[in-house]
Motif scaffolding. Structure first.
Motif, PDB file in Angstrom:
ATOM      1  N   LEU A 174       0.839  -1.200   0.000  1.00 12.35           N
ATOM      2  CA  LEU A 174       0.000   0.000   0.000  1.00 12.35           C
ATOM      3  C   LEU A 174       0.874   1.249   0.000  1.00 12.35           C
ATOM      4  O   LEU A 174       1.768   1.397   0.833  1.00 12.35           O
ATOM      5  CB  LEU A 174      -0.901   0.015   1.233  1.00 12.35           C
ATOM      6  CG  LEU A 174      -1.838   1.223   1.371  1.00 12.35           C
ATOM      7  CD1 LEU A 174      -2.990   1.127   0.382  1.00 12.35           C
ATOM      8  CD2 LEU A 174      -2.373   1.338   2.798  1.00 12.35           C
ATOM      9  N   GLU A 175       0.598   2.164  -0.921  1.00 13.65           N
ATOM     10  CA  GLU A 175       1.328   3.435  -1.004  1.00 13.65           C
ATOM     11  C   GLU A 175       0.356   4.599  -0.917  1.00 13.65           C
ATOM     12  O   GLU A 175      -0.657   4.633  -1.628  1.00 13.65           O
ATOM     13  CB  GLU A 175       2.097   3.526  -2.321  1.00 13.65           C
ATOM     14  CG  GLU A 175       2.853   4.841  -2.471  1.00 13.65           C
ATOM     15  CD  GLU A 175       3.492   5.004  -3.842  1.00 13.65           C
ATOM     16  OE1 GLU A 175       4.341   5.905  -3.989  1.00 13.65           O
ATOM     17  OE2 GLU A 175       3.141   4.244  -4.768  1.00 13.65           O
ATOM     18  N   ILE A 176       0.655   5.540  -0.031  1.00 12.00           N
ATOM     19  CA  ILE A 176      -0.145   6.756   0.106  1.00 12.00           C
ATOM     20  C   ILE A 176       0.345   7.797  -0.897  1.00 12.00           C
ATOM     21  O   ILE A 176       1.546   8.081  -0.968  1.00 12.00           O
ATOM     22  CB  ILE A 176      -0.049   7.332   1.534  1.00 12.00           C
ATOM     23  CG1 ILE A 176      -0.423   6.271   2.582  1.00 12.00           C
ATOM     24  CG2 ILE A 176      -0.922   8.572   1.670  1.00 12.00           C
ATOM     25  CD1 ILE A 176      -1.843   5.787   2.516  1.00 12.00           C
ATOM     26  N   VAL A 177      -0.587   8.351  -1.654  1.00 10.06           N
ATOM     27  CA  VAL A 177      -0.248   9.356  -2.663  1.00 10.06           C
ATOM     28  C   VAL A 177      -1.022  10.635  -2.360  1.00 10.06           C
ATOM     29  O   VAL A 177      -2.260  10.627  -2.292  1.00 10.06           O
ATOM     30  CB  VAL A 177      -0.595   8.864  -4.087  1.00 10.06           C
ATOM     31  CG1 VAL A 177      -0.254   9.941  -5.116  1.00 10.06           C
ATOM     32  CG2 VAL A 177       0.141   7.561  -4.396  1.00 10.06           C
ATOM     33  N   GLN A 178      -0.288  11.725  -2.139  1.00  7.04           N
ATOM     34  CA  GLN A 178      -0.899  13.037  -1.940  1.00  7.04           C
ATOM     35  C   GLN A 178      -0.671  13.853  -3.209  1.00  7.04           C
ATOM     36  O   GLN A 178       0.460  14.209  -3.532  1.00  7.04           O
ATOM     37  CB  GLN A 178      -0.282  13.747  -0.725  1.00  7.04           C
ATOM     38  CG  GLN A 178      -0.289  12.951   0.571  1.00  7.04           C
ATOM     39  CD  GLN A 178      -1.671  12.816   1.179  1.00  7.04           C
ATOM     40  OE1 GLN A 178      -2.666  13.274   0.628  1.00  7.04           O
ATOM     41  NE2 GLN A 178      -1.744  12.165   2.336  1.00  7.04           N
ATOM     42  N   GLU A 179      -1.764  14.143  -3.943  1.00 10.09           N
ATOM     43  CA  GLU A 179      -1.599  14.856  -5.204  1.00 10.09           C
ATOM     44  C   GLU A 179      -2.546  16.039  -5.293  1.00 10.09           C
ATOM     45  O   GLU A 179      -3.626  16.033  -4.714  1.00 10.09           O
ATOM     46  CB  GLU A 179      -1.800  13.912  -6.388  1.00 10.09           C
ATOM     47  CG  GLU A 179      -3.183  13.325  -6.528  1.00 10.09           C
ATOM     48  CD  GLU A 179      -3.289  12.417  -7.747  1.00 10.09           C
ATOM     49  OE1 GLU A 179      -2.283  11.795  -8.128  1.00 10.09           O
ATOM     50  OE2 GLU A 179      -4.397  12.339  -8.314  1.00 10.09           O
ATOM     51  N   GLU A 180      -2.111  17.029  -6.031  1.00  6.95           N
ATOM     52  CA  GLU A 180      -2.889  18.253  -6.190  1.00  6.95           C
ATOM     53  C   GLU A 180      -3.843  18.110  -7.362  1.00  6.95           C
ATOM     54  O   GLU A 180      -3.442  17.703  -8.451  1.00  6.95           O
ATOM     55  CB  GLU A 180      -1.933  19.432  -6.420  1.00  6.95           C
ATOM     56  CG  GLU A 180      -2.590  20.793  -6.389  1.00  6.95           C
ATOM     57  CD  GLU A 180      -1.573  21.925  -6.483  1.00  6.95           C
ATOM     58  OE1 GLU A 180      -1.724  22.773  -7.390  1.00  6.95           O
ATOM     59  OE2 GLU A 180      -0.630  21.932  -5.664  1.00  6.95           O
ATOM     60  N   ASN A 181      -5.122  18.436  -7.136  1.00 12.18           N
ATOM     61  CA  ASN A 181      -6.080  18.352  -8.242  1.00 12.18           C
ATOM     62  C   ASN A 181      -6.130  19.662  -9.019  1.00 12.18           C
ATOM     63  O   ASN A 181      -5.341  20.590  -8.771  1.00 12.18           O
ATOM     64  CB  ASN A 181      -7.472  17.950  -7.732  1.00 12.18           C
ATOM     65  CG  ASN A 181      -8.124  19.017  -6.851  1.00 12.18           C
ATOM     66  OD1 ASN A 181      -7.639  20.156  -6.745  1.00 12.18           O
ATOM     67  ND2 ASN A 181      -9.227  18.662  -6.227  1.00 12.18           N
ATOM     68  N   LEU A 182      -7.046  19.751  -9.969  1.00 17.32           N
ATOM     69  CA  LEU A 182      -7.109  20.926 -10.840  1.00 17.32           C
ATOM     70  C   LEU A 182      -7.480  22.198 -10.087  1.00 17.32           C
ATOM     71  O   LEU A 182      -7.199  23.305 -10.543  1.00 17.32           O
ATOM     72  CB  LEU A 182      -8.120  20.674 -11.970  1.00 17.32           C
ATOM     73  CG  LEU A 182      -7.758  19.539 -12.945  1.00 17.32           C
ATOM     74  CD1 LEU A 182      -8.873  19.331 -13.965  1.00 17.32           C
ATOM     75  CD2 LEU A 182      -6.436  19.830 -13.653  1.00 17.32           C
ATOM     76  N   ASP A 183      -8.123  22.041  -8.928  1.00 13.64           N
ATOM     77  CA  ASP A 183      -8.505  23.195  -8.112  1.00 13.64           C
ATOM     78  C   ASP A 183      -7.411  23.595  -7.125  1.00 13.64           C
ATOM     79  O   ASP A 183      -7.602  24.493  -6.312  1.00 13.64           O
ATOM     80  CB  ASP A 183      -9.791  22.898  -7.336  1.00 13.64           C
ATOM     81  CG  ASP A 183     -10.976  22.651  -8.261  1.00 13.64           C
ATOM     82  OD1 ASP A 183     -11.024  23.294  -9.322  1.00 13.64           O
ATOM     83  OD2 ASP A 183     -11.831  21.815  -7.924  1.00 13.64           O
ATOM     84  N   GLY A 184      -6.271  22.892  -7.184  1.00 12.12           N
ATOM     85  CA  GLY A 184      -5.176  23.199  -6.282  1.00 12.12           C
ATOM     86  C   GLY A 184      -5.304  22.592  -4.906  1.00 12.12           C
ATOM     87  O   GLY A 184      -4.534  22.920  -4.006  1.00 12.12           O
ATOM     88  N   LYS A 185      -6.274  21.684  -4.734  1.00 14.50           N
ATOM     89  CA  LYS A 185      -6.467  21.024  -3.447  1.00 14.50           C
ATOM     90  C   LYS A 185      -5.737  19.688  -3.437  1.00 14.50           C
ATOM     91  O   LYS A 185      -5.670  18.998  -4.447  1.00 14.50           O
ATOM     92  CB  LYS A 185      -7.956  20.807  -3.187  1.00 14.50           C
ATOM     93  CG  LYS A 185      -8.758  22.093  -3.050  1.00 14.50           C
ATOM     94  CD  LYS A 185     -10.224  21.798  -2.792  1.00 14.50           C
ATOM     95  CE  LYS A 185     -11.036  23.094  -2.653  1.00 14.50           C
ATOM     96  NZ  LYS A 185     -12.481  22.813  -2.436  1.00 14.50           N
ATOM     97  N   ILE A 186      -5.191  19.344  -2.276  1.00  6.13           N
ATOM     98  CA  ILE A 186      -4.497  18.072  -2.133  1.00  6.13           C
ATOM     99  C   ILE A 186      -5.521  16.967  -1.890  1.00  6.13           C
ATOM    100  O   ILE A 186      -6.364  17.067  -0.997  1.00  6.13           O
ATOM    101  CB  ILE A 186      -3.481  18.116  -0.971  1.00  6.13           C
ATOM    102  CG1 ILE A 186      -2.437  19.207  -1.232  1.00  6.13           C
ATOM    103  CG2 ILE A 186      -2.819  16.761  -0.792  1.00  6.13           C
ATOM    104  CD1 ILE A 186      -1.602  18.973  -2.482  1.00  6.13           C
ATOM    105  N   LYS A 187      -5.445  15.939  -2.685  1.00  2.92           N
ATOM    106  CA  LYS A 187      -6.321  14.786  -2.550  1.00  2.92           C
ATOM    107  C   LYS A 187      -5.484  13.552  -2.231  1.00  2.92           C
ATOM    108  O   LYS A 187      -4.408  13.359  -2.797  1.00  2.92           O
ATOM    109  CB  LYS A 187      -7.111  14.548  -3.846  1.00  2.92           C
ATOM    110  CG  LYS A 187      -8.086  15.676  -4.184  1.00  2.92           C
ATOM    111  CD  LYS A 187      -9.196  15.764  -3.148  1.00  2.92           C
ATOM    112  CE  LYS A 187     -10.203  16.849  -3.496  1.00  2.92           C
ATOM    113  NZ  LYS A 187     -11.272  16.958  -2.470  1.00  2.92           N
ATOM    114  N   THR A 188      -5.999  12.738  -1.321  1.00  2.00           N
ATOM    115  CA  THR A 188      -5.287  11.530  -0.906  1.00  2.00           C
ATOM    116  C   THR A 188      -5.783  10.333  -1.721  1.00  2.00           C
ATOM    117  O   THR A 188      -6.988  10.104  -1.829  1.00  2.00           O
ATOM    118  CB  THR A 188      -5.507  11.255   0.587  1.00  2.00           C
ATOM    119  OG1 THR A 188      -5.108  12.409   1.335  1.00  2.00           O
ATOM    120  CG2 THR A 188      -4.700  10.048   1.047  1.00  2.00           C
ATOM    121  N   LYS A 189      -4.839   9.592  -2.288  1.00  2.24           N
ATOM    122  CA  LYS A 189      -5.158   8.383  -3.034  1.00  2.24           C
ATOM    123  C   LYS A 189      -4.213   7.266  -2.599  1.00  2.24           C
ATOM    124  O   LYS A 189      -3.244   7.510  -1.880  1.00  2.24           O
ATOM    125  CB  LYS A 189      -5.057   8.622  -4.543  1.00  2.24           C
ATOM    126  CG  LYS A 189      -6.065   9.649  -5.057  1.00  2.24           C
ATOM    127  CD  LYS A 189      -6.060   9.741  -6.578  1.00  2.24           C
ATOM    128  CE  LYS A 189      -7.141  10.696  -7.062  1.00  2.24           C
ATOM    129  NZ  LYS A 189      -7.222  10.725  -8.545  1.00  2.24           N
TER     130      LYS A 189
END
Length: 209
Positions: A139-154
């Motif tokens: 399992l790997e935690i991925v913190q990425e920025e969406n198009l609105d500039g918000k960080i989303k956890t995947k």
């Protein structure tokens, strides 16, 4: 009015409120608490999870939940309508190991119908369930920025030696976990959410490591 004694496995983020689901201790099956709040697609507010003594329902609490009726749908057959005029009672606590002695890890060829992060509207009705608990590897935690500039956890992980990628996380305890954090194995509760642009996305609504 009926009361369901259940152990809470998810208290995850849903439209600013909570998706609360767990195991019915009488039947061993899944149950999801929902409300009539259409704006949040039936999510449960923080206020509605406060008991008469002021305590707030948490994950792995055993609760007596007052239920008005079953309101299951083809997509989410686990749904029951919470009576918001009656307090929830916390009657105990369980460990995840104790939960799994009542409702063991589920073993299917894939998670919620396929190996992707969503299932199409045309095929979602054939799944037959919208909640599952599985053990995964790498399992790997991925913190990425969406198009609105918000960080989303995947998360990315392996299940049945198959790689799953970009599955959205709604377990709020993992929103602040560092990007790239890895776990050799973990137990996940995965659910099917409400439709968006003709797709039903999957959400990791609880992570147990």
């Amino acid at each position: 009015m009926e009361k369901i004694r259940m152990v809470v496995l998810t208290k995850s983020s849903k439209y600013g409120k909570n998706c609360v689901a767990g195991i019915n201790l009488a039947s061993g099956g899944w149950v999801r608490l929902v409300t009539n709040d259409e704006s949040s697609h039936g999510a449960v507010s923080d206020e509605d999870l406060i008991c008469e003594d002021g305590k707030s329902v948490q994950v792995l609490d055993v609760i007596d939940a007052p239920i008005l009726e079953a309101c299951n749908t083809e997509i989410q057959p686990e749904n029951v309508l919470l009576d918001l005029d009656t307090y929830i009672d916390i009657v105990g606590k369980m460990t995840i190991e104790e939960v799994l002695s009542i409702h063991p890890l589920e073993a299917r060829d894939n998670i919620l119908g396929n190996i992707y992060s969503y299932i199409t509207e045309a095929r979602v009705g054939s799944v037959g369930y919208s909640l599952t608990i599985v053990e995964v590897d790498d399992l790997e935690i991925v913190q990425e920025e969406n198009l609105d500039g918000k960080i989303k956890t995947k998360v990315n992980f392996k299940y049945n030696d198959t790689q799953y990628e970009d599955i959205s996380v709604t377990d709020k305890d993992f929103y602040s976990v560092e990007n790239g954090t890895q776990y050799d194995n973990a137990i996940l509760v995965v659910s099917i959410g409400t439709p968006y642009n003709g797709k039903y996305y999957k959400f990791v609504s609880a992570i147990y490591v």
